[in-house]
Design a protein around this motif. Structure first.
Motif, PDB file in Angstrom:
ATOM      1  N   THR A 124      47.745  48.398  43.445  1.00  0.00           N
ATOM      2  CA  THR A 124      47.601  47.329  42.451  1.00  0.00           C
ATOM      3  C   THR A 124      46.237  46.671  42.563  1.00  0.00           C
ATOM      4  OG1 THR A 124      48.666  45.709  43.920  1.00  0.00           O
ATOM      5  CG2 THR A 124      50.076  46.861  42.347  1.00  0.00           C
ATOM      6  N   VAL A 125      45.765  46.451  43.782  1.00  0.00           N
ATOM      7  CA  VAL A 125      44.448  45.843  43.964  1.00  0.00           C
ATOM      8  C   VAL A 125      43.344  46.791  43.519  1.00  0.00           C
ATOM      9  CG1 VAL A 125      42.815  44.952  45.676  1.00  0.00           C
ATOM     10  CG2 VAL A 125      45.223  44.326  45.817  1.00  0.00           C
ATOM     11  N   ALA A 126      43.513  48.087  43.776  1.00  0.00           N
ATOM     12  CA  ALA A 126      42.494  49.058  43.375  1.00  0.00           C
ATOM     13  C   ALA A 126      42.276  49.033  41.864  1.00  0.00           C
ATOM     14  CB  ALA A 126      42.904  50.453  43.824  1.00  0.00           C
ATOM     15  N   TYR A 127      43.360  48.968  41.085  1.00  0.00           N
ATOM     16  CA  TYR A 127      43.229  48.909  39.631  1.00  0.00           C
ATOM     17  C   TYR A 127      42.519  47.616  39.204  1.00  0.00           C
ATOM     18  CZ  TYR A 127      46.248  52.916  38.450  1.00  0.00           C
ATOM     19  OH  TYR A 127      46.774  54.174  38.280  1.00  0.00           O
ATOM     20  N   GLN A 128      42.978  46.471  39.731  1.00  0.00           N
ATOM     21  CA  GLN A 128      42.377  45.193  39.335  1.00  0.00           C
ATOM     22  C   GLN A 128      40.899  45.147  39.703  1.00  0.00           C
ATOM     23  OE1 GLN A 128      45.454  43.001  41.486  1.00  0.00           O
ATOM     24  NE2 GLN A 128      45.916  41.884  39.614  1.00  0.00           N
ATOM     25  N   ALA A 129      40.578  45.628  40.895  1.00  0.00           N
ATOM     26  CA  ALA A 129      39.198  45.548  41.361  1.00  0.00           C
ATOM     27  C   ALA A 129      38.271  46.432  40.544  1.00  0.00           C
ATOM     28  CB  ALA A 129      39.134  45.921  42.841  1.00  0.00           C
ATOM     29  N   VAL A 130      38.692  47.641  40.232  1.00  0.00           N
ATOM     30  CA  VAL A 130      37.806  48.528  39.486  1.00  0.00           C
ATOM     31  C   VAL A 130      37.675  48.063  38.041  1.00  0.00           C
ATOM     32  CG1 VAL A 130      39.419  50.289  38.607  1.00  0.00           C
ATOM     33  CG2 VAL A 130      37.137  50.961  39.373  1.00  0.00           C
ATOM     34  N   ASP A 131      38.727  47.458  37.472  1.00  0.00           N
ATOM     35  CA  ASP A 131      38.615  46.862  36.132  1.00  0.00           C
ATOM     36  C   ASP A 131      37.568  45.751  36.126  1.00  0.00           C
ATOM     37  OD1 ASP A 131      40.455  48.470  34.880  1.00  0.00           O
ATOM     38  OD2 ASP A 131      42.101  47.018  34.981  1.00  0.00           O
ATOM     39  N   LEU A 132      37.622  44.884  37.125  1.00  0.00           N
ATOM     40  CA  LEU A 132      36.679  43.766  37.181  1.00  0.00           C
ATOM     41  C   LEU A 132      35.267  44.240  37.486  1.00  0.00           C
ATOM     42  CD1 LEU A 132      38.907  41.143  39.037  1.00  0.00           C
ATOM     43  CD2 LEU A 132      38.139  41.049  36.650  1.00  0.00           C
ATOM     44  N   ARG A 183      47.284  46.379  59.730  1.00  0.00           N
ATOM     45  CA  ARG A 183      47.700  46.549  58.335  1.00  0.00           C
ATOM     46  C   ARG A 183      46.515  46.351  57.396  1.00  0.00           C
ATOM     47  NH1 ARG A 183      52.529  46.400  55.350  1.00  0.00           N
ATOM     48  NH2 ARG A 183      53.751  46.115  57.249  1.00  0.00           N
ATOM     49  N   MET A 184      45.657  45.361  57.687  1.00  0.00           N
ATOM     50  CA  MET A 184      44.503  45.123  56.823  1.00  0.00           C
ATOM     51  C   MET A 184      43.529  46.292  56.873  1.00  0.00           C
ATOM     52  SD  MET A 184      43.108  43.067  54.622  1.00  0.00           S
ATOM     53  CE  MET A 184      43.631  41.359  54.868  1.00  0.00           C
ATOM     54  N   LYS A 185      43.331  46.842  58.054  1.00  0.00           N
ATOM     55  CA  LYS A 185      42.455  48.005  58.164  1.00  0.00           C
ATOM     56  C   LYS A 185      42.975  49.151  57.306  1.00  0.00           C
ATOM     57  CE  LYS A 185      40.303  51.083  61.565  1.00  0.00           C
ATOM     58  NZ  LYS A 185      40.151  51.393  63.016  1.00  0.00           N
ATOM     59  N   ASP A 186      44.266  49.392  57.373  1.00  0.00           N
ATOM     60  CA  ASP A 186      44.871  50.451  56.583  1.00  0.00           C
ATOM     61  C   ASP A 186      44.766  50.137  55.088  1.00  0.00           C
ATOM     62  OD1 ASP A 186      46.250  52.707  55.856  1.00  0.00           O
ATOM     63  OD2 ASP A 186      48.210  51.955  56.446  1.00  0.00           O
ATOM     64  N   PHE A 187      44.936  48.855  54.733  1.00  0.00           N
ATOM     65  CA  PHE A 187      44.861  48.442  53.332  1.00  0.00           C
ATOM     66  C   PHE A 187      43.486  48.797  52.753  1.00  0.00           C
ATOM     67  CE2 PHE A 187      46.974  45.585  50.228  1.00  0.00           C
ATOM     68  CZ  PHE A 187      45.956  45.443  49.310  1.00  0.00           C
ATOM     69  N   VAL A 188      42.430  48.450  53.476  1.00  0.00           N
ATOM     70  CA  VAL A 188      41.081  48.708  52.971  1.00  0.00           C
ATOM     71  C   VAL A 188      40.797  50.208  52.936  1.00  0.00           C
ATOM     72  CG1 VAL A 188      38.621  48.306  53.366  1.00  0.00           C
ATOM     73  CG2 VAL A 188      40.264  46.454  53.754  1.00  0.00           C
ATOM     74  N   MET A 189      41.239  50.934  53.945  1.00  0.00           N
ATOM     75  CA  MET A 189      41.028  52.384  53.943  1.00  0.00           C
ATOM     76  C   MET A 189      41.778  53.041  52.784  1.00  0.00           C
ATOM     77  SD  MET A 189      41.142  53.140  58.045  1.00  0.00           S
ATOM     78  CE  MET A 189      40.847  54.903  57.858  1.00  0.00           C
ATOM     79  N   ALA A 190      42.964  52.525  52.460  1.00  0.00           N
ATOM     80  CA  ALA A 190      43.706  53.041  51.311  1.00  0.00           C
ATOM     81  C   ALA A 190      42.960  52.753  50.014  1.00  0.00           C
ATOM     82  CB  ALA A 190      45.107  52.438  51.278  1.00  0.00           C
ATOM     83  N   LEU A 191      42.425  51.539  49.880  1.00  0.00           N
ATOM     84  CA  LEU A 191      41.621  51.206  48.701  1.00  0.00           C
ATOM     85  C   LEU A 191      40.483  52.199  48.521  1.00  0.00           C
ATOM     86  CD1 LEU A 191      41.089  47.324  48.864  1.00  0.00           C
ATOM     87  CD2 LEU A 191      42.265  48.586  47.057  1.00  0.00           C
ATOM     88  N   ARG A 192      39.771  52.459  49.603  1.00  0.00           N
ATOM     89  CA  ARG A 192      38.607  53.340  49.507  1.00  0.00           C
ATOM     90  C   ARG A 192      39.033  54.777  49.174  1.00  0.00           C
ATOM     91  NH1 ARG A 192      34.474  50.146  50.659  1.00  0.00           N
ATOM     92  NH2 ARG A 192      34.522  48.637  52.382  1.00  0.00           N
ATOM     93  N   ALA A 193      40.178  55.190  49.676  1.00  0.00           N
ATOM     94  CA  ALA A 193      40.678  56.524  49.352  1.00  0.00           C
ATOM     95  C   ALA A 193      41.028  56.633  47.867  1.00  0.00           C
ATOM     96  CB  ALA A 193      41.895  56.851  50.214  1.00  0.00           C
TER      97      ALA A 193
END
Length: 328
Positions: free
Chosen positions: A68-76, A110-120
């Motif tokens: 969900t964050v990946a979509y919002q971030a790339v839209d912005l 969890r935060m480390k995994d969150f950011v790595m997932a975003l980048r993936a």
């Protein structure tokens, strides 16, 4: 240092605040996710500016999923033409579990995994390669062409993390582009604790971590008292005790915490001495505050945002301070 403004809560203020910040020469503007959504104001601000960087400080990561964050971030990022900065924070267990009804465990990991997932996810969208992120906390393995966003020519946004304790500082150093320091901060704590921690764990080949401050400032006596009260509130929290202990003020945290549990908020304020106040807050005229911020943080920080607790006047109040900080 880049100079950042704060966007007031409420979508009705965002266009005015963003335009004002850009006109006054601020480099960026941040909004918080305290009383409103983290991302909607960014879209409004981007529509009414052309130069200003815009970011979330911070969006609560664990109230969402990486997708969900990946979509919002790339839209912005696409809508702002590359001016968006994704700022994330973990919040604390009671809010994540009881306000957002989301899982909580091992926040730094969890935060480390969150950011790595975003980048993936962003990598899969940008390259067309198969999405395959499997880890302890997040699995993202399905992405069909129908759900790939429109092309984003600006690249993924920078990711900043809010961090206080050593574990989250290490995570920030390992996976983020920037660090939001907490306003409950002294120059000595930044120099002796935070910077060595992130420098030790910054990976080879990565650009230097961008340090973004939220610095207490006080232009008048009302500001002084507002900052003193905020310091007393923050100081009651066990997580911030190390800042006090570094200066030999650790017992104050115990006293403030005891009073807070009894609801004696007003009695906490006088316990914050002038010495403690001045270690965390730049006080005086605009020229004096600008000189003090340079003395404290030149060479240590890359961005600064002026923090006056409870201020509802918007960026215009600090226009003179921007000019003073720009003047050698």
């Amino acid at each position: 240092m880049k100079i950042d403004a704060r966007l007031r809560d409420g979508l009705e203020h965002v266009a005015e605040d963003a335009r004002t910040a850009e006109d006054l020469g601020f480099d960026g503007a941040w909004n918080s996710e305290n009383k409103a959504d983290a991302f909607l104001p960014i879209a409004v601000g981007a529509e009414h500016t052309t130069r200003l960087e815009l970011g979330s400080s911070v969006a609560i990561a664990f109230a969402r999923t990486p997708m969900t964050v990946a979509y919002q971030a790339v839209d912005l990022q696409r809508f702002s033409r590359g001016r968006f900065v994704l700022g994330l924070g973990s919040q604390i267990r009671p809010h994540v579990q009881r306000r957002f009804s989301m899982p909580w465990s091992r926040p730094a990991a969890r935060m480390k995994d969150f950011v790595m997932a975003l980048r993936a996810i962003w990598h899969a969208w940008d390259t067309g390669e198969r999405l395959h992120h499997r880890s302890e906390f997040y699995d993202h393995t399905l992405m069909t062409p129908n759900f790939v966003p429109p092309e984003n020519p600006y690249g993924p946004p920078e990711v900043f993390l809010a961090a206080v304790g050593p574990h989250m500082l290490r995570t920030t150093a390992q996976v983020a582009d920037g660090l939001f320091t907490h306003p409950f901060l002294t120059e000595r704590y930044l120099r002796e604790v935070i910077l060595p921690e992130v420098e030790e764990h910054r990976g080879e080949g990565l650009a230097p971590l961008e340090i973004a401050l939220s610095a207490f400032v006080a232009l008048d006596e009302a500001d002084v008292e507002a900052v003193r009260r905020q310091i007393s509130f923050y100081g009651s929290t066990p997580a911030y005790r190390p800042v006090l202990e570094l200066h030999g003020w650790g017992d104050l945290q115990t006293d403030l915490n005891t009073l807070s549990k009894r609801g004696r908020w007003d009695d906490m304020v006088p316990l914050v001495t002038d010495e403690i106040l001045e270690s965390m807050c730049s006080i005086g005229t605009e020229k004096e505050i600008a000189a003090d911020l340079r003395r404290r943080y030149d060479g240590l920080a890359h961005r600064v945002r002026f923090n006056r607790p409870g201020d509802t006047s918007g960026p215009a109040r600090f226009g003179g301070l921007v000019d003073a900080l720009r003047t050698p």
